[in-house]
Design a protein around this motif. Sequence first.
Motif, PDB file in Angstrom:
ATOM      1  N   ILE A 118      48.471  49.929  39.887  1.00  0.00           N
ATOM      2  CA  ILE A 118      47.242  49.316  40.392  1.00  0.00           C
ATOM      3  C   ILE A 118      46.195  49.258  39.281  1.00  0.00           C
ATOM      4  O   ILE A 118      45.523  48.233  39.098  1.00  0.00           O
ATOM      5  CB  ILE A 118      46.713  50.079  41.624  1.00  0.00           C
ATOM      6  N   LEU A 119      46.052  50.328  38.515  1.00  0.00           N
ATOM      7  CA  LEU A 119      45.090  50.337  37.402  1.00  0.00           C
ATOM      8  C   LEU A 119      45.472  49.304  36.342  1.00  0.00           C
ATOM      9  O   LEU A 119      44.595  48.632  35.786  1.00  0.00           O
ATOM     10  CB  LEU A 119      44.997  51.731  36.785  1.00  0.00           C
ATOM     11  N   GLU A 120      46.771  49.165  36.067  1.00  0.00           N
ATOM     12  CA  GLU A 120      47.227  48.151  35.114  1.00  0.00           C
ATOM     13  C   GLU A 120      46.840  46.753  35.607  1.00  0.00           C
ATOM     14  O   GLU A 120      46.382  45.915  34.830  1.00  0.00           O
ATOM     15  CB  GLU A 120      48.742  48.226  34.933  1.00  0.00           C
ATOM     16  N   LEU A 121      47.033  46.521  36.888  1.00  0.00           N
ATOM     17  CA  LEU A 121      46.670  45.224  37.459  1.00  0.00           C
ATOM     18  C   LEU A 121      45.165  44.987  37.378  1.00  0.00           C
ATOM     19  O   LEU A 121      44.722  43.877  37.066  1.00  0.00           O
ATOM     20  CB  LEU A 121      47.145  45.126  38.914  1.00  0.00           C
ATOM     21  N   ASP A 122      44.368  46.019  37.652  1.00  0.00           N
ATOM     22  CA  ASP A 122      42.916  45.888  37.546  1.00  0.00           C
ATOM     23  C   ASP A 122      42.515  45.486  36.129  1.00  0.00           C
ATOM     24  O   ASP A 122      41.675  44.597  35.937  1.00  0.00           O
ATOM     25  CB  ASP A 122      42.207  47.201  37.920  1.00  0.00           C
ATOM     26  N   ARG A 123      43.121  46.142  35.133  1.00  0.00           N
ATOM     27  CA  ARG A 123      42.808  45.813  33.734  1.00  0.00           C
ATOM     28  C   ARG A 123      43.230  44.384  33.407  1.00  0.00           C
ATOM     29  O   ARG A 123      42.517  43.651  32.728  1.00  0.00           O
ATOM     30  CB  ARG A 123      43.469  46.809  32.789  1.00  0.00           C
ATOM     31  N   GLU A 124      44.395  43.994  33.904  1.00  0.00           N
ATOM     32  CA  GLU A 124      44.880  42.640  33.649  1.00  0.00           C
ATOM     33  C   GLU A 124      43.980  41.598  34.306  1.00  0.00           C
ATOM     34  O   GLU A 124      43.668  40.562  33.713  1.00  0.00           O
ATOM     35  CB  GLU A 124      46.319  42.502  34.158  1.00  0.00           C
ATOM     36  N   ILE A 125      43.546  41.865  35.525  1.00  0.00           N
ATOM     37  CA  ILE A 125      42.646  40.938  36.223  1.00  0.00           C
ATOM     38  C   ILE A 125      41.334  40.810  35.451  1.00  0.00           C
ATOM     39  O   ILE A 125      40.818  39.701  35.255  1.00  0.00           O
ATOM     40  CB  ILE A 125      42.402  41.408  37.676  1.00  0.00           C
ATOM     41  N   THR A 126      40.806  41.926  34.983  1.00  0.00           N
ATOM     42  CA  THR A 126      39.562  41.903  34.206  1.00  0.00           C
ATOM     43  C   THR A 126      39.763  41.097  32.934  1.00  0.00           C
ATOM     44  O   THR A 126      38.919  40.272  32.566  1.00  0.00           O
ATOM     45  CB  THR A 126      39.112  43.346  33.876  1.00  0.00           C
ATOM     46  N   ARG A 127      40.897  41.317  32.256  1.00  0.00           N
ATOM     47  CA  ARG A 127      41.190  40.581  31.024  1.00  0.00           C
ATOM     48  C   ARG A 127      41.289  39.074  31.303  1.00  0.00           C
ATOM     49  O   ARG A 127      40.732  38.250  30.573  1.00  0.00           O
ATOM     50  CB  ARG A 127      42.495  41.102  30.417  1.00  0.00           C
ATOM     51  N   PHE A 154      30.239  50.103  50.048  1.00  0.00           N
ATOM     52  CA  PHE A 154      31.408  49.786  49.221  1.00  0.00           C
ATOM     53  C   PHE A 154      31.770  51.000  48.364  1.00  0.00           C
ATOM     54  O   PHE A 154      32.929  51.397  48.289  1.00  0.00           O
ATOM     55  CB  PHE A 154      31.089  48.582  48.338  1.00  0.00           C
ATOM     56  N   GLU A 155      30.768  51.626  47.753  1.00  0.00           N
ATOM     57  CA  GLU A 155      31.002  52.798  46.899  1.00  0.00           C
ATOM     58  C   GLU A 155      31.544  53.964  47.712  1.00  0.00           C
ATOM     59  O   GLU A 155      32.438  54.684  47.268  1.00  0.00           O
ATOM     60  CB  GLU A 155      29.709  53.198  46.186  1.00  0.00           C
ATOM     61  N   ARG A 156      31.031  54.141  48.915  1.00  0.00           N
ATOM     62  CA  ARG A 156      31.466  55.256  49.757  1.00  0.00           C
ATOM     63  C   ARG A 156      32.912  55.069  50.218  1.00  0.00           C
ATOM     64  O   ARG A 156      33.710  55.995  50.195  1.00  0.00           O
ATOM     65  CB  ARG A 156      30.541  55.372  50.974  1.00  0.00           C
ATOM     66  N   ARG A 157      33.263  53.861  50.627  1.00  0.00           N
ATOM     67  CA  ARG A 157      34.581  53.605  51.204  1.00  0.00           C
ATOM     68  C   ARG A 157      35.684  53.372  50.167  1.00  0.00           C
ATOM     69  O   ARG A 157      36.830  53.731  50.398  1.00  0.00           O
ATOM     70  CB  ARG A 157      34.531  52.388  52.126  1.00  0.00           C
ATOM     71  N   ALA A 158      35.328  52.716  49.064  1.00  0.00           N
ATOM     72  CA  ALA A 158      36.355  52.351  48.077  1.00  0.00           C
ATOM     73  C   ALA A 158      35.750  52.326  46.678  1.00  0.00           C
ATOM     74  O   ALA A 158      35.553  51.257  46.105  1.00  0.00           O
ATOM     75  CB  ALA A 158      36.954  50.995  48.432  1.00  0.00           C
ATOM     76  N   HIS A 185      35.186  49.148  44.265  1.00  0.00           N
ATOM     77  CA  HIS A 185      33.808  48.744  43.996  1.00  0.00           C
ATOM     78  C   HIS A 185      33.637  48.516  42.493  1.00  0.00           C
ATOM     79  O   HIS A 185      33.096  47.495  42.061  1.00  0.00           O
ATOM     80  CB  HIS A 185      32.840  49.823  44.514  1.00  0.00           C
ATOM     81  N   HIS A 186      34.132  49.460  41.710  1.00  0.00           N
ATOM     82  CA  HIS A 186      34.051  49.351  40.248  1.00  0.00           C
ATOM     83  C   HIS A 186      34.776  48.086  39.769  1.00  0.00           C
ATOM     84  O   HIS A 186      34.229  47.301  38.994  1.00  0.00           O
ATOM     85  CB  HIS A 186      34.662  50.601  39.597  1.00  0.00           C
ATOM     86  N   ALA A 187      35.998  47.897  40.256  1.00  0.00           N
ATOM     87  CA  ALA A 187      36.800  46.736  39.844  1.00  0.00           C
ATOM     88  C   ALA A 187      36.118  45.425  40.247  1.00  0.00           C
ATOM     89  O   ALA A 187      36.115  44.458  39.477  1.00  0.00           O
ATOM     90  CB  ALA A 187      38.196  46.815  40.458  1.00  0.00           C
ATOM     91  N   PHE A 188      35.524  45.404  41.424  1.00  0.00           N
ATOM     92  CA  PHE A 188      34.838  44.200  41.890  1.00  0.00           C
ATOM     93  C   PHE A 188      33.652  43.874  40.995  1.00  0.00           C
ATOM     94  O   PHE A 188      33.451  42.718  40.607  1.00  0.00           O
ATOM     95  CB  PHE A 188      34.374  44.383  43.340  1.00  0.00           C
ATOM     96  N   GLY A 246      31.935  40.121  36.189  1.00  0.00           N
ATOM     97  CA  GLY A 246      31.500  39.960  34.809  1.00  0.00           C
ATOM     98  C   GLY A 246      30.304  40.812  34.441  1.00  0.00           C
ATOM     99  O   GLY A 246      29.629  40.564  33.439  1.00  0.00           O
ATOM    100  N   ILE A 247      30.020  41.814  35.240  1.00  0.00           N
ATOM    101  CA  ILE A 247      28.883  42.697  34.977  1.00  0.00           C
ATOM    102  C   ILE A 247      29.277  43.651  33.854  1.00  0.00           C
ATOM    103  O   ILE A 247      30.359  44.243  33.888  1.00  0.00           O
ATOM    104  CB  ILE A 247      28.491  43.464  36.260  1.00  0.00           C
ATOM    105  N   PRO A 248      28.411  43.820  32.850  1.00  0.00           N
ATOM    106  CA  PRO A 248      28.719  44.738  31.746  1.00  0.00           C
ATOM    107  C   PRO A 248      28.967  46.166  32.258  1.00  0.00           C
ATOM    108  O   PRO A 248      28.389  46.596  33.258  1.00  0.00           O
ATOM    109  CB  PRO A 248      27.467  44.691  30.868  1.00  0.00           C
ATOM    110  N   GLU A 249      29.819  46.892  31.538  1.00  0.00           N
ATOM    111  CA  GLU A 249      30.266  48.229  31.964  1.00  0.00           C
ATOM    112  C   GLU A 249      29.099  49.164  32.266  1.00  0.00           C
ATOM    113  O   GLU A 249      29.110  49.867  33.274  1.00  0.00           O
ATOM    114  CB  GLU A 249      31.182  48.833  30.903  1.00  0.00           C
TER     115      GLU A 249
END
Length: 181
Positions: free
Chosen positions: A83-92, A141-145, A149-152, A157-160
């Motif tokens: 899942i983390l790999e997919l998140d990174r790929e989606i961001t890329r 969003f932060e409380r539940r997931a 939330h971070h990935a969204f 495109g919000i800076p880190e």
Amino acid sequence: MYVIREIARKFRLSRATLLYYDRIGLLKPATISDSGYRLYDEKCTERLKLICTYKNAGLSLKEVKTLLDTPESPDETLLHRRILELDREITRLKTQQRLLIAILKKAGHEAPPDIDKKLWVEMFQAAGLSEEEMQRWHVEFERRAPHSHHAFLEWLGIPEQEVVDIRHLSRSINENQNMIK
């Protein structure tokens, strides 16, 4: 019972793929007929269905074998890592998409619309949400997931550093609300 050709057709796989799965111990036939045909039963069919599901989720054959060897408790770490790999790929990919859109716009061409922070906030406002309601949305969003939330936020495109700030503020508001209760 299915012969190799039938089960291959059923799962839209090649005969060679099934022979390879047999060779590496991923899917053995239930039995071999007197005339040498590999025969697959319902148990094999169910195992192949899982193999296909895991493969479609992007897992390697080695990872699939690991998961199938422990069906009662799948390796949670392995799945979370994917899942983390997919998140990174989606961001890329979103970053690449934004760059291509910017190139098109700079060249004076029309680009497909892209959802970014500005558009998202505009949609919230158009839906009638106040600043306070938007904050509550982030808190929830932060409380539940929190990971989602971070990935969204990254997807928008919000800076880190801004992502970290939004999440920190959301947690702080949530903690304050809990203390008040």
